[in-house]
Design an enzyme around this catalytic site. Structure first.
Site, PDB file in Angstrom:
ATOM      1  N   LYS A 155       0.840  -1.203   0.000  1.00  0.00           N
ATOM      2  CA  LYS A 155       0.000   0.000   0.000  1.00  0.00           C
ATOM      3  C   LYS A 155       0.874   1.253   0.000  1.00  0.00           C
ATOM      4  O   LYS A 155       1.555   1.534   0.985  1.00  0.00           O
ATOM      5  CB  LYS A 155      -0.904   0.037   1.230  1.00  0.00           C
ATOM      6  CG  LYS A 155      -1.968   1.136   1.107  1.00  0.00           C
ATOM      7  CD  LYS A 155      -2.601   1.508   2.414  1.00  0.00           C
ATOM      8  CE  LYS A 155      -1.863   2.599   3.134  1.00  0.00           C
ATOM      9  NZ  LYS A 155      -1.799   3.880   2.412  1.00  0.00           N
ATOM     10  N   GLY A 208       6.711   4.693   8.671  1.00  0.00           N
ATOM     11  CA  GLY A 208       5.857   5.861   8.804  1.00  0.00           C
ATOM     12  C   GLY A 208       6.046   6.495  10.161  1.00  0.00           C
ATOM     13  O   GLY A 208       7.099   6.339  10.796  1.00  0.00           O
ATOM     14  N   SER A 209       5.015   7.154  10.622  1.00  0.00           N
ATOM     15  CA  SER A 209       5.135   7.907  11.880  1.00  0.00           C
ATOM     16  C   SER A 209       5.132   6.960  13.077  1.00  0.00           C
ATOM     17  O   SER A 209       4.567   5.862  13.022  1.00  0.00           O
ATOM     18  CB  SER A 209       3.979   8.893  11.995  1.00  0.00           C
ATOM     19  OG  SER A 209       2.762   8.178  11.994  1.00  0.00           O
ATOM     20  N   THR A 210       5.738   7.403  14.162  1.00  0.00           N
ATOM     21  CA  THR A 210       5.784   6.591  15.371  1.00  0.00           C
ATOM     22  C   THR A 210       4.368   6.368  15.906  1.00  0.00           C
ATOM     23  O   THR A 210       4.036   5.266  16.375  1.00  0.00           O
ATOM     24  CB  THR A 210       6.694   7.259  16.413  1.00  0.00           C
ATOM     25  OG1 THR A 210       8.027   7.269  15.867  1.00  0.00           O
ATOM     26  CG2 THR A 210       6.716   6.518  17.730  1.00  0.00           C
ATOM     27  N   VAL A 212       1.428   6.076  14.286  1.00  0.00           N
ATOM     28  CA  VAL A 212       0.732   5.010  13.550  1.00  0.00           C
ATOM     29  C   VAL A 212       1.455   3.674  13.769  1.00  0.00           C
ATOM     30  O   VAL A 212       0.817   2.627  13.906  1.00  0.00           O
ATOM     31  CB  VAL A 212       0.612   5.358  12.047  1.00  0.00           C
ATOM     32  CG1 VAL A 212       0.011   4.197  11.270  1.00  0.00           C
ATOM     33  CG2 VAL A 212      -0.240   6.603  11.860  1.00  0.00           C
ATOM     34  N   GLY A 213       2.778   3.713  13.856  1.00  0.00           N
ATOM     35  CA  GLY A 213       3.549   2.489  14.103  1.00  0.00           C
ATOM     36  C   GLY A 213       3.117   1.797  15.393  1.00  0.00           C
ATOM     37  O   GLY A 213       3.013   0.563  15.451  1.00  0.00           O
ATOM     38  N   GLU A 230       9.789   1.017  10.850  1.00  0.00           N
ATOM     39  CA  GLU A 230      10.777   2.081  10.610  1.00  0.00           C
ATOM     40  C   GLU A 230      10.040   3.384  10.847  1.00  0.00           C
ATOM     41  O   GLU A 230       9.167   3.755  10.061  1.00  0.00           O
ATOM     42  CB  GLU A 230      11.313   2.025   9.177  1.00  0.00           C
ATOM     43  CG  GLU A 230      12.043   0.750   8.802  1.00  0.00           C
ATOM     44  CD  GLU A 230      13.390   0.594   9.488  1.00  0.00           C
ATOM     45  OE1 GLU A 230      13.804   1.489  10.249  1.00  0.00           O
ATOM     46  OE2 GLU A 230      14.030  -0.451   9.269  1.00  0.00           O
ATOM     47  N   CYS A 264      13.373  10.678   7.475  1.00  0.00           N
ATOM     48  CA  CYS A 264      13.423  10.123   8.835  1.00  0.00           C
ATOM     49  C   CYS A 264      14.834  10.204   9.397  1.00  0.00           C
ATOM     50  O   CYS A 264      15.022  10.255  10.603  1.00  0.00           O
ATOM     51  CB  CYS A 264      12.936   8.692   8.811  1.00  0.00           C
ATOM     52  SG  CYS A 264      13.763   7.694   7.576  1.00  0.00           S
ATOM     53  N   GLU A 356      10.016  15.739  16.068  1.00  0.00           N
ATOM     54  CA  GLU A 356      10.356  15.614  14.646  1.00  0.00           C
ATOM     55  C   GLU A 356       9.576  16.667  13.862  1.00  0.00           C
ATOM     56  O   GLU A 356       8.351  16.673  13.897  1.00  0.00           O
ATOM     57  CB  GLU A 356       9.980  14.204  14.163  1.00  0.00           C
ATOM     58  CG  GLU A 356      10.372  13.952  12.725  1.00  0.00           C
ATOM     59  CD  GLU A 356       9.987  12.555  12.253  1.00  0.00           C
ATOM     60  OE1 GLU A 356       8.853  12.111  12.504  1.00  0.00           O
ATOM     61  OE2 GLU A 356      10.837  11.898  11.619  1.00  0.00           O
TER      62      GLU A 356
HETATM   63  P1  NAD Z   1       2.039   7.930   8.437  1.00  0.00           P
HETATM   64  O1  NAD Z   1       2.334   7.112   9.642  1.00  0.00           O
HETATM   65  O2  NAD Z   1       0.973   8.942   8.520  1.00  0.00           O
HETATM   66  O3  NAD Z   1       1.662   6.995   7.203  1.00  0.00           O
HETATM   67  C1  NAD Z   1       2.480   5.968   6.738  1.00  0.00           C
HETATM   68  C2  NAD Z   1       1.670   4.944   5.994  1.00  0.00           C
HETATM   69  O4  NAD Z   1       0.779   4.315   6.920  1.00  0.00           O
HETATM   70  C3  NAD Z   1       0.762   5.538   4.902  1.00  0.00           C
HETATM   71  O5  NAD Z   1       0.727   4.640   3.811  1.00  0.00           O
HETATM   72  C4  NAD Z   1      -0.590   5.601   5.581  1.00  0.00           C
HETATM   73  O6  NAD Z   1      -1.663   5.534   4.685  1.00  0.00           O
HETATM   74  C5  NAD Z   1      -0.534   4.350   6.447  1.00  0.00           C
HETATM   75  N1  NAD Z   1      -1.441   4.368   7.597  1.00  0.00           N
HETATM   76  C6  NAD Z   1      -1.939   5.442   8.260  1.00  0.00           C
HETATM   77  N2  NAD Z   1      -2.751   5.032   9.257  1.00  0.00           N
HETATM   78  C7  NAD Z   1      -2.761   3.683   9.227  1.00  0.00           C
HETATM   79  C8  NAD Z   1      -3.398   2.688  10.024  1.00  0.00           C
HETATM   80  N3  NAD Z   1      -4.189   3.006  11.046  1.00  0.00           N
HETATM   81  N4  NAD Z   1      -3.176   1.385   9.731  1.00  0.00           N
HETATM   82  C9  NAD Z   1      -2.353   1.048   8.710  1.00  0.00           C
HETATM   83  N5  NAD Z   1      -1.743   1.934   7.918  1.00  0.00           N
HETATM   84  C10 NAD Z   1      -1.929   3.252   8.178  1.00  0.00           C
HETATM   85  O7  NAD Z   1       3.442   8.564   8.025  1.00  0.00           O
HETATM   86  P2  NAD Z   1       3.741   9.588   6.865  1.00  0.00           P
HETATM   87  O8  NAD Z   1       3.247  10.920   7.307  1.00  0.00           O
HETATM   88  O9  NAD Z   1       3.292   9.043   5.535  1.00  0.00           O
HETATM   89  O10 NAD Z   1       5.334   9.558   6.832  1.00  0.00           O
HETATM   90  C11 NAD Z   1       6.111  10.370   7.619  1.00  0.00           C
HETATM   91  C12 NAD Z   1       6.651   9.632   8.825  1.00  0.00           C
HETATM   92  O11 NAD Z   1       7.340   8.451   8.401  1.00  0.00           O
HETATM   93  C13 NAD Z   1       7.684  10.412   9.598  1.00  0.00           C
HETATM   94  O12 NAD Z   1       7.459  10.286  10.990  1.00  0.00           O
HETATM   95  C14 NAD Z   1       9.003   9.768   9.230  1.00  0.00           C
HETATM   96  O13 NAD Z   1      10.033   9.928  10.176  1.00  0.00           O
HETATM   97  C15 NAD Z   1       8.596   8.363   9.068  1.00  0.00           C
HETATM   98  N6  NAD Z   1       9.557   7.652   8.215  1.00  0.00           N
HETATM   99  C16 NAD Z   1      10.403   6.732   8.771  1.00  0.00           C
HETATM  100  C17 NAD Z   1      11.337   6.087   7.983  1.00  0.00           C
HETATM  101  C18 NAD Z   1      12.284   5.065   8.557  1.00  0.00           C
HETATM  102  O14 NAD Z   1      12.828   4.299   7.774  1.00  0.00           O
HETATM  103  N7  NAD Z   1      12.485   5.012   9.853  1.00  0.00           N
HETATM  104  C19 NAD Z   1      11.417   6.370   6.623  1.00  0.00           C
HETATM  105  C20 NAD Z   1      10.545   7.313   6.091  1.00  0.00           C
HETATM  106  C21 NAD Z   1       9.607   7.932   6.903  1.00  0.00           C
END
Ligand code: NAD
Length: 452
Positions: A155, A208-210, A212-213, A230, A264, A356
């Site tokens: 996705k 993605g974000s911490t 949502v992670g 990540e 990130c 961040e």
């Molecule tokens: P996000 O967490 O908002 O979204 C990431 C992904 O998760 C998107 O595809 C989104 O649609 C999906 N998502 C959102 N809610 C969800 C849920 N409830 N269940 C499943 N999937 C869901 O993050 P973002 O704003 O797209 O990206 C920015 C963040 O990502 C920053 O915090 C950045 O530091 C982090 N990031 C980390 C790394 C790493 O390798 N550590 C790399 C790139 C970005």
């Protein structure tokens, strides 16, 4: 039927419409991926799987310009970055195409028989990608997962689906069987959540974000689903007085303003030893104000816009709370621009120092000695990357070992390579991607005792 209008962030104009999948469509994609796994991709001769991955790599290679152009328009990336990112997908596929024939098991001495281990693929892997590096992060997930014999449902982020969709088409063009790599654009709350809850998905790769992670980790707990995370970062660039200050000041902007700070690994804190603090700032200023912040369709652009109006509002929210010491320029217009901005602070509790920003803003703070620098660098819930500038290599290694972070560079502004492990400490993540061990992380190690 719902859809999303993809926007060019440099001009705020629409690019195209993308259909957003429903839960039912997600279920169908997962079930098709399971069928493609059993008796299909899983059971292909390792050399044949390798050959198909190499073909996929060469088809990506033939489309680097096209993929890069899509990313310049969809994500506002500079041409240099976008070409590197498409090439990174090709390189990951080539690197992991060597894995299928090398997923070795072990033979362990036991009495009364022989003990063998096998590396069995997991099944369907769900890869959830953020918008900041759509191509590399997709490839870091799907290339080792496919090499280990899994099928993948991926996705992309709502904001940046175009290159992932194209990579899915190129996989079919290269001869990968249908449903081995499925790209399914959709909302996180719909497609992303279904990947987490569907029992046929055996591992989640989330970047993605911490915030949502953490939700995803809780969701995976229900089925004890494997996962890698990540997540966010707030990394430090530590400049000691004995460093080459010219080189440290010249590279610091690229360590944080690359991809407009939406990285990130951004070294969004700069720690400078007090005796060279003023000299460093004097040298940093021309490096920042001289950055070419231009529409990324211009090959000369070194920094593009932020991804969205919302992201710009978030970054401006941080800037409204602080005094900017100096900043670069932007081209203006309707795009989501914020200039590269430098803030000085001695307040380790300030929001700009702790959170961040995910935009082109860096906070600079002086420190007194090595212990002080390490304590300040570690005073964060994150631990993803970091840099150390010093001419004393022993100190470089000592500080690198002391900083609680997964990816560090000494006298360099980056440590990310597809053949070295990548991942975070603390709330920056869980598990490692990339490097030689990545395919094994997409397998279960099975132990079989044969009595004789
Ligand atoms: P996000 O967490 O908002 O979204 C990431 C992904 O998760 C998107 O595809 C989104 O649609 C999906 N998502 C959102 N809610 C969800 C849920 N409830 N269940 C499943 N999937 C869901 O993050 P973002 O704003 O797209 O990206 C920015 C963040 O990502 C920053 O915090 C950045 O530091 C982090 N990031 C980390 C790394 C790493 O390798 N550590 C790399 C790139 C970005």
């Amino acid at each position: 039927m719902s859809s999303y209008t993809v926007i060019n962030p440099a001009t705020a104009t629409p690019v195209t419409e993308v259909h957003l999948a429903s839960v039912e469509e997600t279920d169908a994609a997962i079930e098709a991926a399971q069928e493609a796994f059993v008796g299909g991709w899983r059971d292909l001769a390792p050399g044949e799987r390798a050959r198909l991955l190499r073909r996929f790599a060469s088809v990506v290679d033939a489309h680097v310009e096209e993929l890069a152009e899509l990313e310049v328009r969809n994500a506002g990336h500079t041409w240099g970055n976008a070409r590197w990112e498409a090439g990174n997908v090709r390189d990951c596929l080539n690197y992991y195409s060597a894995a299928p024939e090398r997923l070795f098991g072990r033979q362990i001495p036991v009495p009364g028989g022989v003990d063998l281990t096998f590396r069995e693929p997991l099944g369907v892997v769900g890869v959830i990608v953020p918008w900041n590096f759509p191509m590399p992060i997709a490839g870091w997930g799907f290339a080792p997962a496919l090499a280990a014999g899994n099928t993948v449902v991926l996705k992309p982020a709502e904001l940046t689906p175009l290159t992932a969709i194209r990579l899915g088409e190129l996989a079919l063009e290269a001869g990968l069987p249908e449903h081995v790599l499925t790209i399914i654009p959709g909302k996180g709350s719909v497609v992303g959540e279904r990947l987490v809850t569907h029992p046929l998905v055996r591992k989640i790769v989330f970047t993605g974000s911490t915030a949502v992670g953490k939700q995803i980790m809780a969701g995976c707990a229900d089925q004890v689903k494997r996962l890698t995370l990540e997540l966010g970062g707030k990394s430090s660039n530590i400049v000691f007085a004995d460093a080459d200050i010219d080189a440290a000041a010249a590279t610091a902007p690229y360590a944080v303003f690359d991809n407009a700070g939406q990285d990130c690994c951004a070294r969004s804190r700069i720690l400078v030893q007090r005796s060279v603090y003023d000299e460093f700032l004097d040298k940093l200023e021309p490096a920042v104000t001289g950055m070419r912040v231009l529409d990324p369709s211009d090959e000369a652009s070194e920094m593009g816009p932020l991804i969205s109006a919302q992201q710009r509002a978030t970054v401006r929210g941080f800037l409204d709370e602080v005094e900017v010491a100096f900043a670069g320029n932007t081209p203006g217009g309707d795009g989501f621009w914020v200039p590269p901005s430098v803030v000085t602070t001695e307040d380790a509790e300030a929001r700009i120092w702790r959170e961040e920003v995910f935009g082109p803003v860096v906070a600079v703070m002086p420190f007194d000695d090595e212990a002080d620098a390490v304590a300040l660098a570690n005073d964060t819930e994150y631990g993803l990357s970091g840099s150390i500038y010093t001419r004393d290599l022993a100190r470089g290694l000592r500080v690198a070992r002391a900083v609680e972070s997964g990816n560090l560079s000494v006298n360099s502004h980056s440590a990310v390579r597809y053949w070295t492990p990548f991942g975070g400490y603390k709330q920056s993540g869980l598990g490692r991607e990339l490097g030689p061990d990545a395919p094994a992380a997409f397998t279960e190690e099975k132990n079989v005792f044969i009595a004789h």
